[in-house]
Write a protein that holds these residues in place. Structure first.
Motif, mmCIF file in Angstrom:
data_model
loop_
_atom_site.group_PDB
_atom_site.id
_atom_site.type_symbol
_atom_site.label_atom_id
_atom_site.label_comp_id
_atom_site.label_asym_id
_atom_site.label_seq_id
_atom_site.Cartn_x
_atom_site.Cartn_y
_atom_site.Cartn_z
ATOM 1 N N PHE A 167 1.589 54.498 44.174
ATOM 2 C CA PHE A 167 3.303 54.689 44.000
ATOM 3 C C PHE A 167 2.971 56.315 42.816
ATOM 4 O O PHE A 167 2.128 56.032 41.921
ATOM 5 C CB PHE A 167 4.308 54.514 43.245
ATOM 6 N N VAL A 168 3.114 57.444 43.757
ATOM 7 C CA VAL A 168 3.079 58.788 42.393
ATOM 8 C C VAL A 168 4.055 59.464 42.641
ATOM 9 O O VAL A 168 5.044 59.867 43.635
ATOM 10 C CB VAL A 168 2.333 59.693 42.922
ATOM 11 N N GLY A 169 4.653 59.266 41.324
ATOM 12 C CA GLY A 169 6.476 59.944 41.214
ATOM 13 C C GLY A 169 6.667 60.989 40.944
ATOM 14 O O GLY A 169 5.616 61.213 39.933
ATOM 15 N N ILE A 170 7.080 62.640 41.327
ATOM 16 C CA ILE A 170 7.249 63.313 40.175
ATOM 17 C C ILE A 170 8.356 63.259 39.331
ATOM 18 O O ILE A 170 9.879 63.485 40.441
ATOM 19 C CB ILE A 170 7.751 64.209 41.447
ATOM 20 N N ALA A 171 8.283 63.214 38.571
ATOM 21 C CA ALA A 171 10.037 62.975 37.764
ATOM 22 C C ALA A 171 10.316 64.302 37.629
ATOM 23 O O ALA A 171 10.886 64.766 36.587
ATOM 24 C CB ALA A 171 9.155 62.678 36.114
ATOM 25 N N ASP A 172 11.277 64.847 38.850
ATOM 26 C CA ASP A 172 12.266 65.703 38.718
ATOM 27 C C ASP A 172 13.203 65.375 37.776
ATOM 28 O O ASP A 172 13.828 66.803 37.144
ATOM 29 C CB ASP A 172 12.656 66.422 39.883
ATOM 30 N N ARG A 173 14.020 64.151 37.553
ATOM 31 C CA ARG A 173 15.053 63.899 36.597
ATOM 32 C C ARG A 173 14.424 64.649 35.185
ATOM 33 O O ARG A 173 15.294 64.763 34.348
ATOM 34 C CB ARG A 173 15.356 62.655 37.210
ATOM 35 N N GLU A 174 13.173 64.158 35.167
ATOM 36 C CA GLU A 174 13.194 64.350 33.792
ATOM 37 C C GLU A 174 12.701 66.011 33.421
ATOM 38 O O GLU A 174 13.775 66.718 32.271
ATOM 39 C CB GLU A 174 11.573 64.095 32.839
ATOM 40 N N ALA A 175 12.189 66.686 34.202
ATOM 41 C CA ALA A 175 12.375 68.084 34.328
ATOM 42 C C ALA A 175 13.349 68.959 33.785
ATOM 43 O O ALA A 175 13.589 69.889 33.635
ATOM 44 C CB ALA A 175 11.539 68.178 35.410
ATOM 45 N N PHE A 176 14.735 68.700 35.935
ATOM 46 C CA PHE A 176 15.624 68.177 35.027
ATOM 47 C C PHE A 176 16.349 68.143 33.770
ATOM 48 O O PHE A 176 17.473 69.240 33.300
ATOM 49 C CB PHE A 176 17.215 67.611 36.333
ATOM 50 N N SER A 177 15.803 67.492 33.213
ATOM 51 C CA SER A 177 16.817 67.159 32.017
ATOM 52 C C SER A 177 16.310 67.597 30.854
ATOM 53 O O SER A 177 17.096 68.109 29.830
ATOM 54 C CB SER A 177 16.976 65.631 31.488
ATOM 55 N N VAL A 178 15.115 67.555 30.455
ATOM 56 C CA VAL A 178 14.820 67.410 29.290
ATOM 57 C C VAL A 178 14.557 69.600 29.528
ATOM 58 O O VAL A 178 14.014 70.480 28.607
ATOM 59 C CB VAL A 178 13.303 67.771 29.448
ATOM 60 N N ARG A 179 13.630 70.003 30.749
ATOM 61 C CA ARG A 179 13.365 71.733 30.472
ATOM 62 C C ARG A 179 14.095 72.798 31.185
ATOM 63 O O ARG A 179 14.666 73.642 31.218
ATOM 64 C CB ARG A 179 12.168 71.288 31.502
ATOM 65 N N GLY A 180 15.414 71.359 32.140
ATOM 66 C CA GLY A 180 16.936 72.549 32.730
ATOM 67 C C GLY A 180 16.444 73.088 33.762
ATOM 68 O O GLY A 180 16.814 74.269 34.186
ATOM 69 N N PHE A 181 15.259 72.847 35.007
ATOM 70 C CA PHE A 181 14.766 73.355 35.698
ATOM 71 C C PHE A 181 15.819 72.722 36.843
ATOM 72 O O PHE A 181 16.263 71.895 36.897
ATOM 73 C CB PHE A 181 13.573 72.446 36.334
ATOM 74 N N ILE A 240 19.121 58.913 30.788
ATOM 75 C CA ILE A 240 19.114 58.225 32.438
ATOM 76 C C ILE A 240 17.616 58.574 32.899
ATOM 77 O O ILE A 240 17.101 58.067 33.381
ATOM 78 C CB ILE A 240 19.923 58.855 32.872
ATOM 79 N N SER A 241 16.584 59.513 32.572
ATOM 80 C CA SER A 241 15.270 59.729 32.759
ATOM 81 C C SER A 241 14.525 58.648 32.006
ATOM 82 O O SER A 241 13.257 58.631 32.522
ATOM 83 C CB SER A 241 14.712 61.349 32.421
ATOM 84 N N VAL A 242 14.968 58.241 31.035
ATOM 85 C CA VAL A 242 14.127 57.592 30.218
ATOM 86 C C VAL A 242 13.831 56.510 31.057
ATOM 87 O O VAL A 242 12.797 55.979 31.611
ATOM 88 C CB VAL A 242 13.705 57.411 29.215
ATOM 89 N N ALA A 243 15.217 56.028 31.574
ATOM 90 C CA ALA A 243 15.543 54.349 31.683
ATOM 91 C C ALA A 243 14.593 54.610 33.416
ATOM 92 O O ALA A 243 13.986 53.768 34.344
ATOM 93 C CB ALA A 243 17.005 54.427 32.716
ATOM 94 N N THR A 244 14.868 56.069 33.939
ATOM 95 C CA THR A 244 13.833 56.273 35.861
ATOM 96 C C THR A 244 12.351 55.806 35.308
ATOM 97 O O THR A 244 11.795 55.546 36.670
ATOM 98 C CB THR A 244 14.899 58.103 35.909
ATOM 99 N N GLN A 245 11.976 56.396 34.410
ATOM 100 C CA GLN A 245 10.166 56.049 34.061
ATOM 101 C C GLN A 245 10.198 54.749 34.122
ATOM 102 O O GLN A 245 8.891 54.135 34.587
ATOM 103 C CB GLN A 245 10.493 57.099 32.711
ATOM 104 N N ALA A 246 11.624 54.123 33.200
ATOM 105 C CA ALA A 246 10.875 52.618 33.505
ATOM 106 C C ALA A 246 10.769 51.840 34.900
ATOM 107 O O ALA A 246 10.551 50.774 35.281
ATOM 108 C CB ALA A 246 12.249 51.895 32.640
ATOM 109 N N ALA A 247 12.607 52.217 35.426
ATOM 110 C CA ALA A 247 12.286 52.168 37.019
ATOM 111 C C ALA A 247 11.033 52.893 38.183
ATOM 112 O O ALA A 247 10.479 51.878 38.942
ATOM 113 C CB ALA A 247 13.178 52.735 36.990
ATOM 114 N N ASP A 248 10.366 53.448 37.440
ATOM 115 C CA ASP A 248 8.729 54.249 38.867
ATOM 116 C C ASP A 248 8.256 52.678 38.220
ATOM 117 O O ASP A 248 7.659 53.063 38.960
ATOM 118 C CB ASP A 248 8.660 55.140 37.913
#
Ligand code: SF4
Length: 491
Positions: free
Chosen positions: A100-114, A183-191
């Motif tokens: 399983f490979v997750g692209i952490a776009d939720r993290e990039a959106f929330s932390v980098r504003g992408f 939320i992105s942190v919880a998402t990584q745990a879900a990943d």
């Protein structure tokens, strides 16, 4: 000069080891003999620590189901540091892991504003193409967090089990931290927990290969795995010093405890909130016990283990068989009982609550240092080699890299070089030389002063040129193969 006992040594490893003692990370050396044909990073101690990797090694040996999971934040250029993680994912996939490979776009959106669009472009262009070019096979799953409903739902549900104070303690969040970041942190745990969902075959060992900086995610997720499961299995000791296993379930429904009692043969005691498994049983017990596991692959796995132990025990003398502390057979039997119990407990938890997770395993690898010494930094292009760098430029960067050589040739001949402080040696150790013998020879020649930095740089620069050229051709092929892969994009 004699070779050191540990040919791959680096003082950094000792620093990390000290750092991790308090977090319960074990030295990788402990588990290395249990791994069939270990990866180059394992043999060379680039991977220096782990949590619970025994269960992964065992699954590899026996063919039991296991998974590898990792993620990449689509934030910039894919470089050799990312390659290290990709190499490990691909190796585990080759060893039989569902991947399983997750692209952490939720993290990039929330932390980098992408924007989502930018995340998608970087995700595909940088990370996914290189992952495939390095050898990732189409039977693995690649997904963008924003497009994966099962991860998003699980993240929300995990959110119930963690509060702001805990996140602040782990990540240093403050009143300024935005909600999406949490939320992105919880998402990584879900990943990390996703491979254990029913739709992917239910609870199983999952390994997450990381650098030490990612450990907070593992700690959080392992805690959440426990909180999401109704029961936990503990090893205890009675007043006579006899060990026993206890299944504890805070607030677990009585029916669930009764169901468990039904499925554990032999001597068990049922209490209000837990049951104790008091007996160290014989093989017939173990066989009956493993029949309680409903998934055929897992059942078969335990049966094989039991047969192996029985065979070994037949050849062992009786006292060896009986001493728990000292002897292999008994320890193995105990381990098996515990594992079967964990499986049965997970199944009953899932029946009554819907979820059961085994805490994820992890491995820890050394960071690559910057080519000029110090840390690699994405804002200093000369400090790293991107997998998309022009091969000639990549070779030039190698030639400009900091070595562990002396100022003058005479000095170097007299004193020898310092491969542990040399970026060029590190490139060969991590990426460019697959042959252990050749690498050890270079190391030996360096420390004894018979090798000069110019020849290393020449060799490493040539290898780097070849690698980048080949990798980039494979990336173009990967672009054409994208449709053959299961990739979940944002809808
Ligand atoms: Fe590094 Fe090679 Fe120089 Fe030794 S001789 S310091 S390994 S470049």
């Amino acid at each position: 000069m004699t070779e050191k006992l540990d040919p791959w040594s680096s003082s950094e490893i000792n620093d990390y080891s000290k750092l991790f003692e308090e977090f319960g990370i074990s030295p990788f050396d402990n588990v290395l003999p249990e791994i069939p044909s270990p990866h180059m990073y394992m043999r060379r101690r680039v991977i220096f620590g782990h949590r619970d990797y025994e269960q992964i090694a065992e699954a590899m040996r026996t063919g039991a189901p296991f998974s590898v999971m990792d993620g990449f934040m689509p934030s910039g250029k894919v470089h050799l540091g990312h390659k290290m993680v990709m190499d490990q994912i691909i190796w585990h996939q080759q060893m039989g892991a569902s991947s399983f490979v997750g692209i952490a776009d939720r993290e990039a959106f929330s932390v980098r504003g992408f924007s989502w669009q930018k995340c998608r472009e970087i995700g595909v262009e940088e990370y996914i193409l290189s992952l495939i070019a390095l050898g990732f096979k189409p039977d693995g799953l690649i997904y963008f967090q924003s497009g994966c409903d099962s991860v998003k739902d699980l993240a929300f549900e995990l959110g119930v089990k963690v509060n702001f104070s805990e996140l602040s303690a782990i990540y240093g969040f403050s009143g300024e931290t935005n909600l999406s970041h949490m939320i992105s942190v919880a998402t990584q745990a879900a990943d990390i927990l996703q491979p254990q969902l029913e739709e992917f075959g239910g609870p199983k060992p999952v390994v997450v290969p990381v650098g030490p900086d990612q450990d907070p995610h593992l700690r959080l997720t392992r805690g959440l795995a426990g909180k999401m499961s109704m029961f936990r299995v503990e090893e205890r000791e009675n007043a006579n010093g006899e060990k026993y296993l206890s299944v504890r379930g805070k607030g677990a429904p009585k029916q669930a405890l009764q169901e468990l009692k039904k499925r554990i043969p032999g001597k068990v005691k049922l209490y209000e909130e837990h049951i104790d498994v008091l007996q160290i049983p014989d093989y017939a017990f173990l066989e009956r016990f493993s029949l309680q596991i409903s998934q055929p692959e897992k059942r078969e796995y335990f049966m094989t283990q039991i047969q192996e132990i029985a065979k070994f025990a037949n050849e062992a003398k009786p006292p060896e068989f009986l001493d728990y502390e000292k002897y292999f057979v008994f320890r193995r039997v105990w381990k098996i009982i515990r594992k079967i119990l964990e499986e049965v407990v997970a199944e009953v938890s899932a029946e009554f609550e819907g979820y059961a997770f085994i805490p994820p395993a992890s491995t820890y690898h050394r960071f690559m240092s910057g080519l000029q010494g110090g840390k690699m930094s994405s804002s200093v292009p000369d400090s790293y080699i991107a997998l998309t760098d022009d091969p000639k430029e990549g070779a030039k960067k190698v030639k400009r890299a900091k070595t562990g050589g002396c100022v003058t040739l005479d000095e170097q001949k007299k004193l020898g070089g310092k491969p542990d402080e040399c970026s060029v040696f590190e490139l060969m150790l991590f990426h460019l030389l697959g042959d252990d013998e050749e690498l050890l020879e270079i190391r030996q020649e360096c420390v004894s002063g018979t090798r000069m930095c110019g020849s290393c740089k020449q060799l490493a620069a040539e290898k780097m040129y070849e690698f980048l050229k080949d990798h980039q051709e494979k990336r173009e092929l990967a672009r054409e193969q994208l449709d053959e892969y299961k990739i979940i994009y944002k809808k």
